[in-house]
Design a protein around this motif. Sequence first.
Motif, mmCIF file in Angstrom:
data_model
loop_
_atom_site.group_PDB
_atom_site.id
_atom_site.type_symbol
_atom_site.label_atom_id
_atom_site.label_comp_id
_atom_site.label_asym_id
_atom_site.label_seq_id
_atom_site.Cartn_x
_atom_site.Cartn_y
_atom_site.Cartn_z
ATOM 1 N N GLU A 96 -7.093 0.530 -7.512
ATOM 2 C CA GLU A 96 -5.995 0.317 -6.572
ATOM 3 C C GLU A 96 -5.190 1.607 -6.407
ATOM 4 O OE1 GLU A 96 -3.791 -2.760 -8.448
ATOM 5 O OE2 GLU A 96 -5.341 -4.291 -8.180
ATOM 6 N N GLY A 97 -4.551 1.765 -5.253
ATOM 7 C CA GLY A 97 -3.660 2.899 -5.065
ATOM 8 C C GLY A 97 -2.400 2.743 -5.904
ATOM 9 N N LEU A 98 -1.632 3.812 -6.010
ATOM 10 C CA LEU A 98 -0.383 3.777 -6.763
ATOM 11 C C LEU A 98 0.701 3.076 -5.950
ATOM 12 C CD1 LEU A 98 -0.441 7.432 -8.125
ATOM 13 C CD2 LEU A 98 -0.995 5.335 -9.388
ATOM 14 N N ASN A 99 1.627 2.437 -6.663
ATOM 15 C CA ASN A 99 2.736 1.759 -6.006
ATOM 16 C C ASN A 99 4.062 2.323 -6.516
ATOM 17 O OD1 ASN A 99 3.407 0.409 -8.498
ATOM 18 N ND2 ASN A 99 1.778 -1.073 -8.079
ATOM 19 N N LEU A 100 5.164 1.768 -6.043
ATOM 20 C CA LEU A 100 6.484 2.316 -6.380
ATOM 21 C C LEU A 100 6.766 2.233 -7.874
ATOM 22 C CD1 LEU A 100 9.094 3.589 -5.418
ATOM 23 C CD2 LEU A 100 9.993 1.299 -4.950
ATOM 24 N N TYR A 183 2.971 10.617 -1.401
ATOM 25 C CA TYR A 183 1.664 10.180 -1.905
ATOM 26 C C TYR A 183 0.885 9.427 -0.834
ATOM 27 C CZ TYR A 183 -1.654 7.063 -4.249
ATOM 28 O OH TYR A 183 -2.784 6.350 -4.598
ATOM 29 N N ASN A 184 1.542 8.482 -0.165
ATOM 30 C CA ASN A 184 0.847 7.694 0.858
ATOM 31 C C ASN A 184 0.366 8.573 2.010
ATOM 32 O OD1 ASN A 184 1.030 5.193 -0.417
ATOM 33 N ND2 ASN A 184 3.047 4.758 0.445
ATOM 34 N N HIS A 185 1.155 9.589 2.349
ATOM 35 C CA HIS A 185 0.752 10.501 3.413
ATOM 36 C C HIS A 185 -0.464 11.331 2.992
ATOM 37 C CE1 HIS A 185 0.984 13.274 6.761
ATOM 38 N NE2 HIS A 185 1.128 14.295 5.936
ATOM 39 N N LEU A 186 -0.422 11.857 1.766
ATOM 40 C CA LEU A 186 -1.559 12.640 1.272
ATOM 41 C C LEU A 186 -2.797 11.768 1.107
ATOM 42 C CD1 LEU A 186 0.169 14.882 -1.443
ATOM 43 C CD2 LEU A 186 -0.304 15.432 0.949
ATOM 44 N N LEU A 187 -2.587 10.534 0.639
ATOM 45 C CA LEU A 187 -3.717 9.623 0.465
ATOM 46 C C LEU A 187 -4.343 9.261 1.803
ATOM 47 C CD1 LEU A 187 -5.533 7.871 -1.285
ATOM 48 C CD2 LEU A 187 -3.773 6.083 -1.228
ATOM 49 N N GLU A 188 -3.521 9.127 2.837
ATOM 50 C CA GLU A 188 -4.063 8.844 4.174
ATOM 51 C C GLU A 188 -4.974 9.981 4.631
ATOM 52 O OE1 GLU A 188 -2.517 7.739 8.705
ATOM 53 O OE2 GLU A 188 -1.080 8.381 7.176
ATOM 54 N N GLN A 189 -4.551 11.219 4.387
ATOM 55 C CA GLN A 189 -5.387 12.367 4.747
ATOM 56 C C GLN A 189 -6.683 12.386 3.935
ATOM 57 O OE1 GLN A 189 -3.097 16.207 5.495
ATOM 58 N NE2 GLN A 189 -1.535 15.016 4.419
ATOM 59 N N PRO A 211 -11.652 6.330 -3.347
ATOM 60 C CA PRO A 211 -11.682 7.014 -4.640
ATOM 61 C C PRO A 211 -11.006 8.385 -4.507
ATOM 62 C CG PRO A 211 -13.817 6.051 -4.170
ATOM 63 C CD PRO A 211 -13.005 5.928 -2.912
ATOM 64 N N HIS A 212 -10.044 8.643 -5.379
ATOM 65 C CA HIS A 212 -9.299 9.888 -5.264
ATOM 66 C C HIS A 212 -8.689 10.275 -6.602
ATOM 67 C CE1 HIS A 212 -6.092 6.854 -4.722
ATOM 68 N NE2 HIS A 212 -5.249 7.770 -5.174
ATOM 69 N N ASN A 213 -8.238 11.498 -6.667
ATOM 70 C CA ASN A 213 -7.467 11.992 -7.794
ATOM 71 C C ASN A 213 -6.064 12.313 -7.328
ATOM 72 O OD1 ASN A 213 -10.352 13.774 -8.958
ATOM 73 N ND2 ASN A 213 -9.569 11.848 -9.751
ATOM 74 N N PHE A 214 -5.101 11.974 -8.176
ATOM 75 C CA PHE A 214 -3.681 12.239 -7.931
ATOM 76 C C PHE A 214 -3.188 13.079 -9.097
ATOM 77 C CE2 PHE A 214 0.487 10.813 -9.497
ATOM 78 C CZ PHE A 214 1.331 11.010 -8.414
ATOM 79 N N LEU A 224 -6.720 14.351 -3.776
ATOM 80 C CA LEU A 224 -8.011 14.794 -3.238
ATOM 81 C C LEU A 224 -9.026 13.661 -3.297
ATOM 82 C CD1 LEU A 224 -10.240 15.642 -5.783
ATOM 83 C CD2 LEU A 224 -8.328 17.182 -6.212
ATOM 84 N N PRO A 225 -9.828 13.507 -2.246
ATOM 85 C CA PRO A 225 -10.839 12.444 -2.220
ATOM 86 C C PRO A 225 -12.021 12.805 -3.103
ATOM 87 C CG PRO A 225 -11.020 13.773 -0.239
ATOM 88 C CD PRO A 225 -9.840 14.308 -1.002
#
Length: 278
Positions: A96-100, A183-189, A211-214, A224-225
């Motif tokens: 899952e993506g990160l949340n607040l 984060y959400n903006h970078l994840l969208e890219q 799938p990505h690294n934060f 990055l994806p």
Amino acid sequence: MNESFVLSEFDRLVNSGTFQFLLTSALANKPTIPLNATAANGIDELDQKREGSDISTHGFEIGEVSASHFLVANKFCWARPHLMLVTSDGYQRQYEGLNLNDIKSVWFLLSALDTDYVAFYNCGQDGGCSRLHKHLQLIPTPPNLFASFLDSKGGQPPRVPFEWFYHRLNPHDSTPERLLDIYNHLLEQATNKGWGLSENFGTAPPNAACPHNFILTKRWMVVLPRKRAAINKEAGVNAIGMLGYIVVATQKEIDNWIRLGPTNSLRELGVAKQEKAL
């Protein structure tokens, strides 16, 4: 929770005999699992895991960070300290993506610790994660990461062979809410570049993020994806590895990396950057 307490608890666990600090050799026995929707069904009830979790934290817990997260000493550590920030809800998943709540808890730690730490999140099987229970990791920031140019205003980005997205943080405007927006903006890219390219795309759970690294410090954020977790059994990396800090367990792994070529390997593990024609 301050750094002296975290270090004293980490050292107490190391010296107690219940926690082994074996440098990179600790990775030799690090577990891996198939990360699918039913993978948690085989949890060993005798291993004192929290409900829904596949991470045994009993005897390694340092303390609660918030109502949603607690801090743990990593059993398979390669830094002093090497920490895990784990969700109190054992059913939250690493794909899952990160949340607040994730951002609030990790930012609290980064802000409270005196030393410069880096936090990272390996999202999904192809992002390099080995456990289902959602968790971030923290270590003292290694020197000379690919992203270290972001530590200074005039720093120039290195030529990396994969797609990555980054943001310098404003120390006067780094609220958790603002960080989540970034984060959400970078994840969208990252998603636009990487979603559908990962090896396990066809079997991903319905609520899985790309799938990505934060990677996060007090000064910058990188997302990055990822296309795959490893080239072979001896050439895989997590988020920090994608920034040029590759941790291995054996000399054989080093030889394998040299044979494959680190640049070519990272290109295959991430989403290859298309070179512009001259």
